[in-house]
Design a protein around this motif. Structure first.
Motif, short mmCIF file in Angstrom:
data_model
loop_
_atom_site.label_atom_id
_atom_site.label_comp_id
_atom_site.label_asym_id
_atom_site.label_seq_id
_atom_site.Cartn_x
_atom_site.Cartn_y
_atom_site.Cartn_z
N VAL A 42 0.85 -1.19 0.00
CA VAL A 42 0.00 0.00 0.00
C VAL A 42 0.88 1.24 0.00
CG1 VAL A 42 -1.85 1.26 1.18
CG2 VAL A 42 -1.77 -1.24 1.31
N GLY A 43 0.58 2.17 -0.91
CA GLY A 43 1.31 3.42 -0.97
C GLY A 43 0.37 4.61 -0.98
N LEU A 44 0.65 5.59 -0.15
CA LEU A 44 -0.17 6.81 -0.06
C LEU A 44 0.51 7.90 -0.89
CD1 LEU A 44 -2.77 7.69 1.46
CD2 LEU A 44 -1.27 8.73 3.17
N VAL A 45 -0.24 8.48 -1.83
CA VAL A 45 0.33 9.43 -2.77
C VAL A 45 -0.42 10.77 -2.69
CG1 VAL A 45 0.80 9.89 -5.21
CG2 VAL A 45 0.98 7.56 -4.33
N ALA A 46 0.34 11.86 -2.64
CA ALA A 46 -0.27 13.20 -2.66
C ALA A 46 -0.85 13.48 -4.05
CB ALA A 46 0.77 14.25 -2.31
N VAL A 47 -2.06 14.00 -4.09
CA VAL A 47 -2.71 14.32 -5.36
C VAL A 47 -2.24 15.69 -5.82
CG1 VAL A 47 -4.91 14.80 -6.49
CG2 VAL A 47 -4.75 12.94 -4.82
N PRO A 48 -1.52 15.77 -6.95
CA PRO A 48 -1.04 17.07 -7.43
C PRO A 48 -2.21 17.98 -7.81
CG PRO A 48 -0.02 15.23 -8.64
CD PRO A 48 -1.17 14.67 -7.88
N ASP A 49 -2.12 19.25 -7.42
CA ASP A 49 -3.16 20.21 -7.77
C ASP A 49 -2.54 21.61 -7.79
OD1 ASP A 49 -5.46 21.89 -7.94
OD2 ASP A 49 -6.69 20.35 -6.98
N LYS A 50 -2.40 22.20 -8.96
CA LYS A 50 -1.75 23.50 -9.11
C LYS A 50 -2.51 24.60 -8.36
CE LYS A 50 0.27 22.41 -13.63
NZ LYS A 50 0.27 22.70 -15.09
N ARG A 51 -3.80 24.38 -8.15
CA ARG A 51 -4.60 25.39 -7.45
C ARG A 51 -4.11 25.62 -6.03
NH1 ARG A 51 -10.52 22.95 -8.66
NH2 ARG A 51 -9.37 21.09 -7.95
N LEU A 52 -3.57 24.56 -5.41
CA LEU A 52 -3.07 24.69 -4.03
C LEU A 52 -1.96 25.74 -3.93
CD1 LEU A 52 -2.86 21.01 -2.74
CD2 LEU A 52 -4.08 22.88 -1.63
N ASP A 53 -1.02 25.69 -4.86
CA ASP A 53 0.09 26.65 -4.84
C ASP A 53 -0.41 28.08 -5.00
OD1 ASP A 53 2.08 24.70 -4.55
OD2 ASP A 53 2.08 24.28 -6.70
N ASN A 54 -1.37 28.28 -5.91
CA ASN A 54 -1.91 29.62 -6.13
C ASN A 54 -2.61 30.15 -4.87
OD1 ASN A 54 -1.01 29.55 -8.78
ND2 ASN A 54 -2.95 28.74 -9.56
N LEU A 55 -3.40 29.30 -4.23
CA LEU A 55 -4.10 29.71 -3.01
C LEU A 55 -3.12 30.01 -1.89
CD1 LEU A 55 -7.01 27.08 -3.02
CD2 LEU A 55 -7.23 29.52 -3.50
N ALA A 56 -2.10 29.16 -1.76
CA ALA A 56 -1.11 29.33 -0.69
C ALA A 56 -0.33 30.63 -0.87
CB ALA A 56 -0.16 28.14 -0.66
N ASN A 57 0.00 30.97 -2.11
CA ASN A 57 0.73 32.22 -2.38
C ASN A 57 -0.10 33.43 -1.99
OD1 ASN A 57 3.04 30.99 -3.38
ND2 ASN A 57 2.29 30.96 -5.48
N ILE A 58 -1.39 33.38 -2.28
CA ILE A 58 -2.27 34.50 -1.95
C ILE A 58 -2.45 34.63 -0.44
CG2 ILE A 58 -4.66 35.34 -2.11
CD1 ILE A 58 -4.68 34.10 -4.98
N SER A 59 -2.65 33.48 0.23
CA SER A 59 -2.89 33.49 1.68
C SER A 59 -1.60 33.56 2.49
CB SER A 59 -3.68 32.23 2.09
OG SER A 59 -4.94 32.19 1.47
N LYS A 60 -0.45 33.46 1.79
CA LYS A 60 0.86 33.41 2.46
C LYS A 60 0.89 32.31 3.53
CE LYS A 60 2.06 38.27 1.62
NZ LYS A 60 1.03 38.46 0.59
N SER A 61 0.42 31.14 3.11
CA SER A 61 0.31 30.00 4.03
C SER A 61 1.69 29.45 4.41
CB SER A 61 -0.52 28.88 3.38
OG SER A 61 -1.78 29.36 2.99
N LYS A 62 1.80 29.00 5.65
CA LYS A 62 3.05 28.41 6.13
C LYS A 62 3.27 27.02 5.54
CE LYS A 62 2.90 30.83 10.58
NZ LYS A 62 2.72 30.67 12.05
N LYS A 63 2.18 26.32 5.26
CA LYS A 63 2.33 24.97 4.68
C LYS A 63 1.19 24.65 3.74
CE LYS A 63 0.38 22.73 8.81
NZ LYS A 63 0.60 21.72 9.87
N ILE A 64 1.45 23.68 2.88
CA ILE A 64 0.47 23.19 1.90
C ILE A 64 0.25 21.70 2.16
CG2 ILE A 64 0.03 22.72 -0.54
CD1 ILE A 64 1.76 25.14 -1.22
N ILE A 65 -1.02 21.30 2.22
CA ILE A 65 -1.34 19.89 2.45
C ILE A 65 -2.24 19.40 1.32
CG2 ILE A 65 -2.36 18.20 4.02
CD1 ILE A 65 -1.82 20.13 6.32
N ASN A 66 -1.73 18.46 0.54
CA ASN A 66 -2.50 17.87 -0.55
C ASN A 66 -3.47 16.83 -0.01
OD1 ASN A 66 0.26 18.69 -1.54
ND2 ASN A 66 -0.70 18.28 -3.51
N THR A 67 -4.54 16.59 -0.74
CA THR A 67 -5.36 15.42 -0.46
C THR A 67 -4.60 14.20 -1.00
OG1 THR A 67 -7.59 14.48 -0.62
CG2 THR A 67 -6.70 15.51 -2.60
#
Length: 372
Positions: A42-67
């Motif tokens: 069993v392997g758990l893989v982060a789902v890539p989503d470019k929208r996360l980076d855009n949102l994080a840049n706007i919110s100046k988030s300390k971390k990004i967590i993929n589903t």
């Protein structure tokens, strides 16, 4: 909510090679002999989503967590697996635990890799696997519909099982079930034959762009809606490259997307899944929910208490959040909405988790005041 895809197929078709490529690991032993995989990996893989980076840049988030998505490498099935051939019944039970099945089909010629059959025939190979799963379902149905067992099953599930048994016994398509029952109801039945399926034609490097005679015969028989042409070997090579080198290599061989990206897109489609986001200074995070999910249920993905204490949710579309550069401007420009319990969450919605927690705590304090 993470969904689980099981990779199944005959021995030596490339299941473990694909699993290692998708999960960027060497968990699964890939060797040139049948049944080199015994227990499922069993392997758990982060789902890539470019929208996360855009949102994080706007919110100046300390971390990004993929589903995430889980891939399960299930050992090879053979003809007679439903009767215990090979390592049959044990592996069939592993398939019952997954949300969707990835059928790995050999569509390449090689004298170096053993084949359990005398020649390469993807149509025959898939029919062997599908038949074994159907026979396993038949045995399960007969046992569950015995008089002594039926009393422990809900009437709705009994109806599903009876229709499925009639279809199998009379060689009728099980697709009938999908027109009469919801995906949730069918999932509860535990039947292997009706699980959502993705077909992966494993090809050599020369065939990765346009396929070959084997993929053509397969698509002619089973269609291309849920069929992907992937080279497990190439996916492994891509994973070994640095990020800066990957795009150049993919451009050189004519690949637009990685196998992981294609499988995730197809998996979301057949399982009817969508993604919403929470975004703020602490973190930007993606959450997976079923399509047509109501707002309280989506809130429960963040925290179970949020579902119980749900009142309303501050919601902005992804497009509005980006174009207005965050919460403050979105609210000022009238793009933020307060959605209640009947609101159906849409893909790309951005939710305000901090205000939701604040409202939940206020409601909790109010209850405590009434109690005392």
């Amino acid at each position: 909510m993470s969904f689980k895809c099981g990779i199944v197929g005959l021995p030596n078709v490339g299941k473990s090679t694909l699993f290692n490529a998708l999960t960027n690991s060497n968990k699964a032993q890939a060797a040139n002999f049948p049944f080199c995989t015994i227990d499922p990996n069993v392997g758990l893989v982060a789902v890539p989503d470019k929208r996360l980076d855009n949102l994080a840049n706007i919110s100046k988030s300390k971390k990004i967590i993929n589903t995430t998505i889980s891939f399960v490498d299930i050992a090879g099935l053979v003809k007679g697996a439903s009767k215990g051939e090979g390592l049959g019944n044990k592996f069939l039970s592993h398939i019952r635990e997954v949300d969707a099945i990835i059928h790995m089909i050999r569509c390449f010629e090689s004298d170096d890799i053993q084949n359990v059959n005398p020649d390469v025939n993807p149509v025959r190979d898939l029919e062997i696997i599908e038949t074994e799963m159907m026979l396993a379902d038949l045995e399960s149905l007969q046992k569950r519909l015995e008089k002594n067992n039926k009393k422990n099953i809900e009437p709705e599930q009994i109806k599903i099982l009876e229709i499925a048994l009639d279809c199998i016994n009379n060689d009728k398509s099980l697709d009938l079930l999908h027109t009469e029952f919801s995906s949730k109801q069918l999932k509860q039945s535990g039947l292997l034959s009706i699980k959502p399926k993705i077909f992966v034609c494993n090809v050599d490097e020369q065939s990765v762009q346009n396929g070959n005679a084997h993929t053509e015969s397969f698509i002619k028989k089973f269609g291309n809606e849920n069929t992907l042409i992937i080279s497990a070997d190439i996916e492994n090579q891509i994973n070994e490259l640095e990020d800066s080198e990957r795009k150049n290599y993919m451009d050189m061989i004519g690949l637009k997307d990685t196998g992981l990206s294609m499988l995730i897109q197809k998996g979301y489609k057949i399982l009817e899944l969508e993604t919403f986001f929470t975004s703020g200074p602490e973190e930007t995070r993606a959450w997976t929910v079923q399509k047509n999910c109501l707002a309280p249920k989506a809130a429960g993905e963040i925290h179970t208490d949020f579902e119980k204490g749900f009142i309303r949710a501050e919601t902005i579309s992804y497009e509005d959040f980006v174009s207005n550069e965050g919460w403050v401007n979105s609210k000022t420009n009238g793009k933020m909405r307060l959605e209640g319990k009947d609101y159906i969450v849409k893909d790309g919605n951005v939710k305000n988790k901090s205000n939701r927690r604040k409202r939940y705590n206020e409601k909790k304090k109010e209850k405590n005041r009434k109690f005392f």
